[in-house]
Design a protein around this motif. Structure first.
Motif, PDB file in Angstrom:
ATOM      1  N   MET A  56       6.677   8.634  -2.408  1.00 30.68           N
ATOM      2  CA  MET A  56       6.349   9.154  -1.075  1.00 30.68           C
ATOM      3  C   MET A  56       5.061   8.546  -0.523  1.00 30.68           C
ATOM      4  O   MET A  56       4.893   8.447   0.683  1.00 30.68           O
ATOM      5  CB  MET A  56       6.244  10.677  -1.112  1.00 30.68           C
ATOM      6  CG  MET A  56       7.601  11.345  -1.268  1.00 30.68           C
ATOM      7  SD  MET A  56       7.562  13.111  -1.053  1.00 30.68           S
ATOM      8  CE  MET A  56       6.890  13.656  -2.603  1.00 30.68           C
ATOM      9  N   ALA A  57       4.156   8.100  -1.380  1.00 31.13           N
ATOM     10  CA  ALA A  57       2.906   7.493  -0.927  1.00 31.13           C
ATOM     11  C   ALA A  57       3.040   6.001  -0.641  1.00 31.13           C
ATOM     12  O   ALA A  57       2.156   5.409  -0.022  1.00 31.13           O
ATOM     13  CB  ALA A  57       1.821   7.711  -1.975  1.00 31.13           C
ATOM     14  N   HIS A  58       4.113   5.379  -1.070  1.00 30.98           N
ATOM     15  CA  HIS A  58       4.306   3.932  -0.925  1.00 30.98           C
ATOM     16  C   HIS A  58       4.145   3.432   0.510  1.00 30.98           C
ATOM     17  O   HIS A  58       3.457   2.435   0.732  1.00 30.98           O
ATOM     18  CB  HIS A  58       5.665   3.523  -1.501  1.00 30.98           C
ATOM     19  CG  HIS A  58       5.889   2.055  -1.478  1.00 30.98           C
ATOM     20  ND1 HIS A  58       6.658   1.451  -0.521  1.00 30.98           N
ATOM     21  CD2 HIS A  58       5.435   1.063  -2.285  1.00 30.98           C
ATOM     22  CE1 HIS A  58       6.682   0.158  -0.739  1.00 30.98           C
ATOM     23  NE2 HIS A  58       5.944  -0.102  -1.813  1.00 30.98           N
ATOM     24  N   PRO A  59       4.729   4.076   1.531  1.00 28.86           N
ATOM     25  CA  PRO A  59       4.536   3.564   2.893  1.00 28.86           C
ATOM     26  C   PRO A  59       3.068   3.538   3.321  1.00 28.86           C
ATOM     27  O   PRO A  59       2.632   2.602   3.979  1.00 28.86           O
ATOM     28  CB  PRO A  59       5.348   4.523   3.761  1.00 28.86           C
ATOM     29  CG  PRO A  59       6.368   5.095   2.855  1.00 28.86           C
ATOM     30  CD  PRO A  59       5.710   5.173   1.512  1.00 28.86           C
ATOM     31  N   ALA A  60       2.298   4.541   2.948  1.00 33.51           N
ATOM     32  CA  ALA A  60       0.902   4.615   3.380  1.00 33.51           C
ATOM     33  C   ALA A  60      -0.019   3.727   2.555  1.00 33.51           C
ATOM     34  O   ALA A  60      -0.995   3.190   3.076  1.00 33.51           O
ATOM     35  CB  ALA A  60       0.416   6.052   3.311  1.00 33.51           C
ATOM     36  N   THR A  61       0.266   3.575   1.275  1.00 33.85           N
ATOM     37  CA  THR A  61      -0.647   2.823   0.419  1.00 33.85           C
ATOM     38  C   THR A  61      -0.305   1.346   0.298  1.00 33.85           C
ATOM     39  O   THR A  61      -1.182   0.548  -0.002  1.00 33.85           O
ATOM     40  CB  THR A  61      -0.685   3.430  -1.002  1.00 33.85           C
ATOM     41  OG1 THR A  61       0.632   3.418  -1.546  1.00 33.85           O
ATOM     42  CG2 THR A  61      -1.239   4.836  -0.977  1.00 33.85           C
ATOM     43  N   VAL A  62       0.949   0.971   0.542  1.00 38.57           N
ATOM     44  CA  VAL A  62       1.357  -0.420   0.358  1.00 38.57           C
ATOM     45  C   VAL A  62       1.868  -1.048   1.644  1.00 38.57           C
ATOM     46  O   VAL A  62       1.374  -2.090   2.083  1.00 38.57           O
ATOM     47  CB  VAL A  62       2.434  -0.541  -0.751  1.00 38.57           C
ATOM     48  CG1 VAL A  62       2.909  -1.973  -0.892  1.00 38.57           C
ATOM     49  CG2 VAL A  62       1.900  -0.026  -2.065  1.00 38.57           C
ATOM     50  N   VAL A  63       2.836  -0.438   2.293  1.00 37.58           N
ATOM     51  CA  VAL A  63       3.517  -1.057   3.437  1.00 37.58           C
ATOM     52  C   VAL A  63       2.575  -1.218   4.632  1.00 37.58           C
ATOM     53  O   VAL A  63       2.417  -2.318   5.157  1.00 37.58           O
ATOM     54  CB  VAL A  63       4.771  -0.249   3.839  1.00 37.58           C
ATOM     55  CG1 VAL A  63       5.403  -0.820   5.094  1.00 37.58           C
ATOM     56  CG2 VAL A  63       5.768  -0.253   2.699  1.00 37.58           C
ATOM     57  N   TYR A  64       1.953  -0.137   5.088  1.00 30.46           N
ATOM     58  CA  TYR A  64       1.087  -0.216   6.263  1.00 30.46           C
ATOM     59  C   TYR A  64      -0.064  -1.202   6.072  1.00 30.46           C
ATOM     60  O   TYR A  64      -0.268  -2.057   6.927  1.00 30.46           O
ATOM     61  CB  TYR A  64       0.550   1.162   6.659  1.00 30.46           C
ATOM     62  CG  TYR A  64      -0.409   1.087   7.819  1.00 30.46           C
ATOM     63  CD1 TYR A  64       0.063   0.957   9.120  1.00 30.46           C
ATOM     64  CD2 TYR A  64      -1.781   1.092   7.620  1.00 30.46           C
ATOM     65  CE1 TYR A  64      -0.814   0.849  10.181  1.00 30.46           C
ATOM     66  CE2 TYR A  64      -2.658   0.991   8.673  1.00 30.46           C
ATOM     67  CZ  TYR A  64      -2.173   0.875   9.958  1.00 30.46           C
ATOM     68  OH  TYR A  64      -3.044   0.763  11.009  1.00 30.46           O
ATOM     69  N   PRO A  65      -0.834  -1.125   4.963  1.00 31.21           N
ATOM     70  CA  PRO A  65      -1.929  -2.089   4.813  1.00 31.21           C
ATOM     71  C   PRO A  65      -1.467  -3.541   4.725  1.00 31.21           C
ATOM     72  O   PRO A  65      -2.117  -4.428   5.283  1.00 31.21           O
ATOM     73  CB  PRO A  65      -2.622  -1.675   3.515  1.00 31.21           C
ATOM     74  CG  PRO A  65      -2.233  -0.274   3.296  1.00 31.21           C
ATOM     75  CD  PRO A  65      -0.872  -0.115   3.901  1.00 31.21           C
ATOM     76  N   CYS A  66      -0.366  -3.793   4.050  1.00 32.48           N
ATOM     77  CA  CYS A  66       0.122  -5.173   3.924  1.00 32.48           C
ATOM     78  C   CYS A  66       0.520  -5.755   5.268  1.00 32.48           C
ATOM     79  O   CYS A  66       0.138  -6.875   5.608  1.00 32.48           O
ATOM     80  CB  CYS A  66       1.305  -5.246   2.966  1.00 32.48           C
ATOM     81  SG  CYS A  66       0.846  -5.040   1.246  1.00 32.48           S
ATOM     82  N   VAL A  67       1.266  -5.006   6.045  1.00 32.36           N
ATOM     83  CA  VAL A  67       1.714  -5.508   7.349  1.00 32.36           C
ATOM     84  C   VAL A  67       0.534  -5.622   8.309  1.00 32.36           C
ATOM     85  O   VAL A  67       0.378  -6.598   9.029  1.00 32.36           O
ATOM     86  CB  VAL A  67       2.818  -4.597   7.937  1.00 32.36           C
ATOM     87  CG1 VAL A  67       3.178  -5.008   9.349  1.00 32.36           C
ATOM     88  CG2 VAL A  67       4.050  -4.620   7.043  1.00 32.36           C
ATOM     89  N   SER A  68      -0.320  -4.619   8.331  1.00 32.39           N
ATOM     90  CA  SER A  68      -1.464  -4.611   9.243  1.00 32.39           C
ATOM     91  C   SER A  68      -2.429  -5.754   8.940  1.00 32.39           C
ATOM     92  O   SER A  68      -2.945  -6.393   9.856  1.00 32.39           O
ATOM     93  CB  SER A  68      -2.187  -3.274   9.148  1.00 32.39           C
ATOM     94  OG  SER A  68      -3.298  -3.264  10.007  1.00 32.39           O
ATOM     95  N   ASN A  69      -2.684  -6.018   7.668  1.00 29.87           N
ATOM     96  CA  ASN A  69      -3.630  -7.083   7.302  1.00 29.87           C
ATOM     97  C   ASN A  69      -3.024  -8.469   7.400  1.00 29.87           C
ATOM     98  O   ASN A  69      -3.756  -9.450   7.453  1.00 29.87           O
ATOM     99  CB  ASN A  69      -4.146  -6.845   5.882  1.00 29.87           C
ATOM    100  CG  ASN A  69      -5.022  -5.624   5.812  1.00 29.87           C
ATOM    101  OD1 ASN A  69      -5.646  -5.220   6.796  1.00 29.87           O
ATOM    102  ND2 ASN A  69      -5.066  -4.995   4.649  1.00 29.87           N
ATOM    103  N   ALA A  70      -1.713  -8.577   7.417  1.00 28.44           N
ATOM    104  CA  ALA A  70      -1.061  -9.888   7.488  1.00 28.44           C
ATOM    105  C   ALA A  70      -1.156 -10.510   8.885  1.00 28.44           C
ATOM    106  O   ALA A  70      -1.091 -11.718   9.022  1.00 28.44           O
ATOM    107  CB  ALA A  70       0.401  -9.779   7.083  1.00 28.44           C
ATOM    108  N   ILE A  71      -1.344  -9.679   9.903  1.00 22.71           N
ATOM    109  CA  ILE A  71      -1.389 -10.167  11.282  1.00 22.71           C
ATOM    110  C   ILE A  71      -2.811  -9.963  11.815  1.00 22.71           C
ATOM    111  O   ILE A  71      -3.232  -8.818  12.010  1.00 22.71           O
ATOM    112  CB  ILE A  71      -0.354  -9.418  12.152  1.00 22.71           C
ATOM    113  CG1 ILE A  71       1.037  -9.602  11.548  1.00 22.71           C
ATOM    114  CG2 ILE A  71      -0.399  -9.930  13.577  1.00 22.71           C
ATOM    115  CD1 ILE A  71       2.081  -8.711  12.136  1.00 22.71           C
ATOM    116  N   PRO A  72      -3.569 -11.018  12.035  1.00 25.03           N
ATOM    117  CA  PRO A  72      -4.976 -10.870  12.405  1.00 25.03           C
ATOM    118  C   PRO A  72      -5.231 -10.528  13.879  1.00 25.03           C
ATOM    119  O   PRO A  72      -6.375 -10.459  14.291  1.00 25.03           O
ATOM    120  CB  PRO A  72      -5.563 -12.242  12.071  1.00 25.03           C
ATOM    121  CG  PRO A  72      -4.437 -13.174  12.233  1.00 25.03           C
ATOM    122  CD  PRO A  72      -3.209 -12.409  11.821  1.00 25.03           C
ATOM    123  N   ILE A  73      -4.193 -10.346  14.661  1.00 25.49           N
ATOM    124  CA  ILE A  73      -4.377 -10.075  16.099  1.00 25.49           C
ATOM    125  C   ILE A  73      -4.305  -8.590  16.372  1.00 25.49           C
ATOM    126  O   ILE A  73      -3.444  -7.920  15.935  1.00 25.49           O
ATOM    127  CB  ILE A  73      -3.301 -10.801  16.926  1.00 25.49           C
ATOM    128  CG1 ILE A  73      -3.398 -12.292  16.700  1.00 25.49           C
ATOM    129  CG2 ILE A  73      -3.467 -10.495  18.390  1.00 25.49           C
ATOM    130  CD1 ILE A  73      -2.271 -13.062  17.320  1.00 25.49           C
TER     131      ILE A  73
END
Length: 73
Positions: A56-73
């Motif tokens: 249940m924590a996977h979307p908040a701890t892994v998915v959101y930070p990975c996608v957000s940090n991958a795009i610098p704009i």
């Protein structure tokens, strides 16, 4: 329906020091994975508490930070 937009200010990943696209796409990815993983995590939680919490924590701890940090704009 109003468009969803997330803004992150104070970042050093671009010269403007604000991000809009990365956090917005990160939020959308968070919602999509949450719709799938939260019910699965709730079922697993009934049998294995630690594993259910991680699912249940996977979307908040892994998915959101990975996608957000991958795009610098």
């Amino acid at each position: 329906m109003a468009p969803i937009s997330c803004v992150q200010c104070g970042t050093t990943s671009n010269p403007c020091r604000c991000k809009v696209v990365g956090p917005t796409l990160g939020f959308l990815a968070f919602v999509v994975t949450g719709v799938v993983e939260w019910p699965v995590g709730a079922v697993v939680y009934c049998f294995k508490h630690a594993k259910g919490r991680r699912i249940m924590a996977h979307p908040a701890t892994v998915v959101y930070p990975c996608v957000s940090n991958a795009i610098p704009i």
